[in-house]
Design a protein around this motif. Structure first.
Motif, PDB file in Angstrom:
ATOM      1  N   ASN A  59       0.386  -3.330   0.895  1.00  0.00           N
ATOM      2  CA  ASN A  59       1.702  -2.665   0.169  1.00  0.00           C
ATOM      3  C   ASN A  59       1.508  -1.239   0.027  1.00  0.00           C
ATOM      4  OD1 ASN A  59       3.035  -5.046  -0.238  1.00  0.00           O
ATOM      5  ND2 ASN A  59       2.329  -5.758  -2.270  1.00  0.00           N
ATOM      6  N   LEU A  60       0.273  -0.849  -0.460  1.00  0.00           N
ATOM      7  CA  LEU A  60       0.056   0.617  -0.443  1.00  0.00           C
ATOM      8  C   LEU A  60      -0.086   1.316   0.765  1.00  0.00           C
ATOM      9  CD1 LEU A  60      -3.284   0.567  -2.890  1.00  0.00           C
ATOM     10  CD2 LEU A  60      -0.936   1.211  -3.415  1.00  0.00           C
ATOM     11  N   LYS A  95       1.808   0.236   3.487  1.00  0.00           N
ATOM     12  CA  LYS A  95       3.148   0.105   3.991  1.00  0.00           C
ATOM     13  C   LYS A  95       3.714   1.098   3.054  1.00  0.00           C
ATOM     14  CE  LYS A  95       7.209  -2.961   4.422  1.00  0.00           C
ATOM     15  NZ  LYS A  95       7.635  -4.464   4.480  1.00  0.00           N
ATOM     16  N   PHE A  96       3.591   1.549   1.770  1.00  0.00           N
ATOM     17  CA  PHE A  96       4.413   2.537   1.119  1.00  0.00           C
ATOM     18  C   PHE A  96       4.211   4.072   1.871  1.00  0.00           C
ATOM     19  CE2 PHE A  96       4.275   5.882  -2.206  1.00  0.00           C
ATOM     20  CZ  PHE A  96       5.474   5.924  -2.363  1.00  0.00           C
ATOM     21  N   LYS A  97       2.800   3.986   2.003  1.00  0.00           N
ATOM     22  CA  LYS A  97       2.493   5.350   2.681  1.00  0.00           C
ATOM     23  C   LYS A  97       3.109   5.837   4.000  1.00  0.00           C
ATOM     24  CE  LYS A  97      -0.312   9.054   2.353  1.00  0.00           C
ATOM     25  NZ  LYS A  97       0.408   9.896   2.783  1.00  0.00           N
ATOM     26  N   ILE A  98       2.950   4.958   4.716  1.00  0.00           N
ATOM     27  CA  ILE A  98       3.684   4.700   6.315  1.00  0.00           C
ATOM     28  C   ILE A  98       5.197   5.033   6.119  1.00  0.00           C
ATOM     29  CG2 ILE A  98       4.088   3.538   8.315  1.00  0.00           C
ATOM     30  CD1 ILE A  98       1.500   2.137   8.262  1.00  0.00           C
ATOM     31  N   VAL A  99       5.808   4.164   5.181  1.00  0.00           N
ATOM     32  CA  VAL A  99       7.188   4.159   5.271  1.00  0.00           C
ATOM     33  C   VAL A  99       7.760   5.503   4.399  1.00  0.00           C
ATOM     34  CG1 VAL A  99       9.358   2.927   4.245  1.00  0.00           C
ATOM     35  CG2 VAL A  99       7.566   1.816   5.087  1.00  0.00           C
ATOM     36  N   SER A 100       7.057   6.033   3.483  1.00  0.00           N
ATOM     37  CA  SER A 100       7.485   7.136   2.723  1.00  0.00           C
ATOM     38  C   SER A 100       7.091   8.491   3.582  1.00  0.00           C
ATOM     39  CB  SER A 100       6.978   7.005   1.262  1.00  0.00           C
ATOM     40  OG  SER A 100       5.422   7.250   1.302  1.00  0.00           O
ATOM     41  N   SER A 101       6.193   8.587   4.459  1.00  0.00           N
ATOM     42  CA  SER A 101       5.756   9.772   5.331  1.00  0.00           C
ATOM     43  C   SER A 101       6.747   9.905   6.506  1.00  0.00           C
ATOM     44  CB  SER A 101       4.347   9.755   5.549  1.00  0.00           C
ATOM     45  OG  SER A 101       3.555   9.289   4.600  1.00  0.00           O
ATOM     46  N   SER A 102       6.703  11.148   6.610  1.00  0.00           N
ATOM     47  CA  SER A 102       7.452  11.586   7.846  1.00  0.00           C
ATOM     48  C   SER A 102       6.688  11.206   9.216  1.00  0.00           C
ATOM     49  CB  SER A 102       8.224  12.900   7.835  1.00  0.00           C
ATOM     50  OG  SER A 102       6.941  13.798   7.952  1.00  0.00           O
ATOM     51  N   ILE A 104      -4.604   6.743   7.067  1.00  0.00           N
ATOM     52  CA  ILE A 104      -3.429   6.707   6.325  1.00  0.00           C
ATOM     53  C   ILE A 104      -3.482   6.443   4.651  1.00  0.00           C
ATOM     54  CG2 ILE A 104      -1.312   5.798   6.304  1.00  0.00           C
ATOM     55  CD1 ILE A 104      -1.286   5.471   9.167  1.00  0.00           C
ATOM     56  N   LEU A 105      -3.973   5.265   4.767  1.00  0.00           N
ATOM     57  CA  LEU A 105      -4.131   4.803   3.331  1.00  0.00           C
ATOM     58  C   LEU A 105      -5.079   5.807   2.489  1.00  0.00           C
ATOM     59  CD1 LEU A 105      -3.879   2.326   1.355  1.00  0.00           C
ATOM     60  CD2 LEU A 105      -6.456   1.753   2.112  1.00  0.00           C
ATOM     61  N   THR A 106      -6.060   6.429   2.992  1.00  0.00           N
ATOM     62  CA  THR A 106      -6.674   7.470   2.116  1.00  0.00           C
ATOM     63  C   THR A 106      -6.213   8.822   2.156  1.00  0.00           C
ATOM     64  OG1 THR A 106      -8.349   7.719   3.843  1.00  0.00           O
ATOM     65  CG2 THR A 106      -8.781   6.149   2.207  1.00  0.00           C
ATOM     66  N   ALA A 151     -12.179   8.206  -1.489  1.00  0.00           N
ATOM     67  CA  ALA A 151     -12.280   6.711  -1.082  1.00  0.00           C
ATOM     68  C   ALA A 151     -12.308   6.070  -2.110  1.00  0.00           C
ATOM     69  CB  ALA A 151     -13.405   6.890   0.062  1.00  0.00           C
ATOM     70  N   ALA A 152     -13.240   6.134  -3.071  1.00  0.00           N
ATOM     71  CA  ALA A 152     -13.606   5.328  -4.336  1.00  0.00           C
ATOM     72  C   ALA A 152     -12.480   5.162  -5.155  1.00  0.00           C
ATOM     73  CB  ALA A 152     -14.652   6.035  -5.293  1.00  0.00           C
ATOM     74  N   GLU A 153     -11.547   6.043  -5.365  1.00  0.00           N
ATOM     75  CA  GLU A 153     -10.258   5.897  -6.042  1.00  0.00           C
ATOM     76  C   GLU A 153      -9.330   4.960  -5.277  1.00  0.00           C
ATOM     77  OE1 GLU A 153     -10.078  10.488  -7.931  1.00  0.00           O
ATOM     78  OE2 GLU A 153      -9.134  10.014  -5.911  1.00  0.00           O
ATOM     79  N   ILE A 154      -9.202   4.943  -3.945  1.00  0.00           N
ATOM     80  CA  ILE A 154      -8.388   3.917  -3.288  1.00  0.00           C
ATOM     81  C   ILE A 154      -8.867   2.955  -3.547  1.00  0.00           C
ATOM     82  CG2 ILE A 154      -7.498   3.758  -0.993  1.00  0.00           C
ATOM     83  CD1 ILE A 154      -6.189   5.912  -2.336  1.00  0.00           C
ATOM     84  N   PHE A 155     -10.119   2.723  -2.825  1.00  0.00           N
ATOM     85  CA  PHE A 155     -11.098   1.171  -3.075  1.00  0.00           C
ATOM     86  C   PHE A 155     -10.577   0.526  -4.334  1.00  0.00           C
ATOM     87  CE2 PHE A 155     -14.802  -1.451  -3.814  1.00  0.00           C
ATOM     88  CZ  PHE A 155     -14.799  -2.236  -2.430  1.00  0.00           C
ATOM     89  N   SER A 156     -10.474   1.330  -5.506  1.00  0.00           N
ATOM     90  CA  SER A 156     -10.384   0.616  -6.843  1.00  0.00           C
ATOM     91  C   SER A 156      -9.306   0.043  -6.967  1.00  0.00           C
ATOM     92  CB  SER A 156     -10.673   1.743  -8.074  1.00  0.00           C
ATOM     93  OG  SER A 156      -9.655   2.761  -7.970  1.00  0.00           O
ATOM     94  N   LEU A 157      -8.000   0.548  -6.299  1.00  0.00           N
ATOM     95  CA  LEU A 157      -6.645   0.003  -6.387  1.00  0.00           C
ATOM     96  C   LEU A 157      -6.665  -1.303  -5.732  1.00  0.00           C
ATOM     97  CD1 LEU A 157      -4.866   3.308  -5.577  1.00  0.00           C
ATOM     98  CD2 LEU A 157      -5.303   2.392  -7.548  1.00  0.00           C
TER      99      LEU A 157
END
Length: 405
Positions: free
Chosen positions: A252-253, A255-262, A314-316, A374-380
């Motif tokens: 979901n994270l 998907k949000f990043k891809i859809v909300s980015s140009s 993209i995720l990070t 990377a640690a911040e994203i991993f924790s999510l």
């Protein structure tokens, strides 16, 4: 004291890794083993099953003496850059040798292959370009080009994943002029990407993760293929955070990043090229899982691993500009040590050419910004907000693990 190095991911640590550490100690006659280990995200562009701290404890309790982190900028890269960062860190830790697993098991063949391809570099690259133009993926083109040059079959087979890494380890050592002696150990029973168990108690990390997913995280299902410390750590991690990490936790994270980015914003992400960002956007809108997304974006031109790494960056939110600044490791992040490892560090710490980071609070934040992110994203990936905070706090508050005798 004489140190030997290993380059690892331990996702998770299993009996094959235990065999590798034991044989490395014998082959190199080392007093201790230093493991340079990928952090929370791995070379195939995926999250580690448990955090780097948990995996470091597995390693220290199973035969490693020092564990240092391979930074995100090298851990999530193709083989050549992954190898160059890893080897540079082992050299900076004053290792006299390193040992890697391979399908070949013949170190002389690796040395010969590196020397041969250096001599025929122009022909090799010409073959590669020719095969890429024919529509092959880059790894396939490399393998085909190699086969075109190796007329008598005396070189290492570079179509196999561990042989490819081994080749780049030797190449990286030669390029930095390191005096480390290289050793290789033939992989026992299970190959790198094997997805099924054999009758022996050696299995690939891939097959272990697959079985854990199939059995909904029941660790006892893989008990015979992992060490007791790994069993304990996996159970403890599940008890603490309620999860074992995989890509679906981050879907979901992403998907949000891809859809909300140009498309222009996505094009600035590392490894994104040739307009594939548009394919990513179209797929993200219509897919309901990460697996479905990957199957939708997969093409002959790009390997699954390459596409996963694109998704990870993209995720990070890791840009080409950020990654292009990282040509060589600039620090050593200490994750843990045994008593023997502590003695060795006391012996060499004044000779280190790179800063040794044991406390994040004392580190240059610009230097380690990618790893912190990377640690911040991993924790999510943790479901509960309290678990997310607990995971993230480790990055800032966890001192290096110290395993006394």
């Amino acid at each position: 004291m004489k140190a030997a190095g290993v380059i690892v991911e331990y996702n998770p640590f299993h009996n094959g890794h235990f065999h590798h550490l034991s044989e490395t100690r014998k082959m190199t006659e080392a007093d201790l083993i230093i493991a340079v280990m990928s952090g929370n995200f791995l070379q195939r562009g995926e999250p580690a099953i448990v955090s780097k701290w948990s995996r470091a404890r597995m390693a220290l309790k199973s035969g490693a003496d020092i564990v240092i982190e391979l930074p995100y900028a090298f851990a999530t890269q193709h083989a050549e850059i992954f190898a160059s960062g890893s080897v540079a860190l082992l050299d900076s830790m004053k290792c006299s040798a390193f040992c890697f697993g391979s399908e070949s098991g013949d170190i002389a063949a690796f040395e010969k292959t590196v020397e041969y391809l250096q001599k025929h570099d122009q022909r090799y690259n010409a073959f590669v370009q020719e095969f890429v133009k024919m529509g092959m993926s880059y790894p396939s083109a490399l393998s085909k080009a190699f086969q075109s040059l190796d007329s008598d079959g005396s070189l290492v087979d570079l179509s196999l994943p561990n042989n490819i890494l081994g080749y780049h380890y030797i190449q990286a050592r030669n390029e930095i002029g390191s005096g480390m002696k290289a050793y290789t150990l033939a992989r026992k029973n299970a190959n790198y990407h094997d997805e099924h168990f054999s009758d022996e108690n050696i299995a690939s990390a891939t097959s272990i993760r697959k079985e854990l997913k199939k059995k909904e995280g029941k660790v006892e299902a893989v008990h015979s293929f992992i060490t007791e410390p790994t069993l304990d750590e996996l159970k403890d991690y599940q008890d603490t955070y309620g999860i074992l990490h995989d890509w679906e936790l981050y879907w979901n994270l992403l998907k949000f990043k891809i859809v909300s980015s140009s498309s222009e914003e996505l094009a600035r992400i590392y490894e994104m090229e040739e307009g594939i960002e548009n394919r990513f956007k179209n797929a993200a809108r219509s897919c309901s899982s990460f697996l479905e997304f990957m199957e939708t974006v997969k093409t002959k031109r790009y390997t699954w691993t390459r596409l996963q790494r694109m998704a990870l960056h993209i995720l990070t939110n890791t840009t080409k500009e950020e990654m292009d600044r990282n040509h060589a490791p600039e620090y050593i992040r200490l994750l843990g040590m045994t008593e023997t490892g502590r003695q060795y560090l006391n012996q060499i710490k004044k000779e280190l050419s790179l800063p040794l980071i044991s406390k994040l609070s004392s580190a240059d934040r610009n230097l380690i910004s990618l790893d912190v992110k990377a640690a911040e994203i991993f924790s999510l990936g943790a479901v509960e907000p309290g678990h997310q905070m607990k995971l993230l706090e480790q990055e800032f508050k966890q001192p290096p693990i110290y395993l006394k005798k």
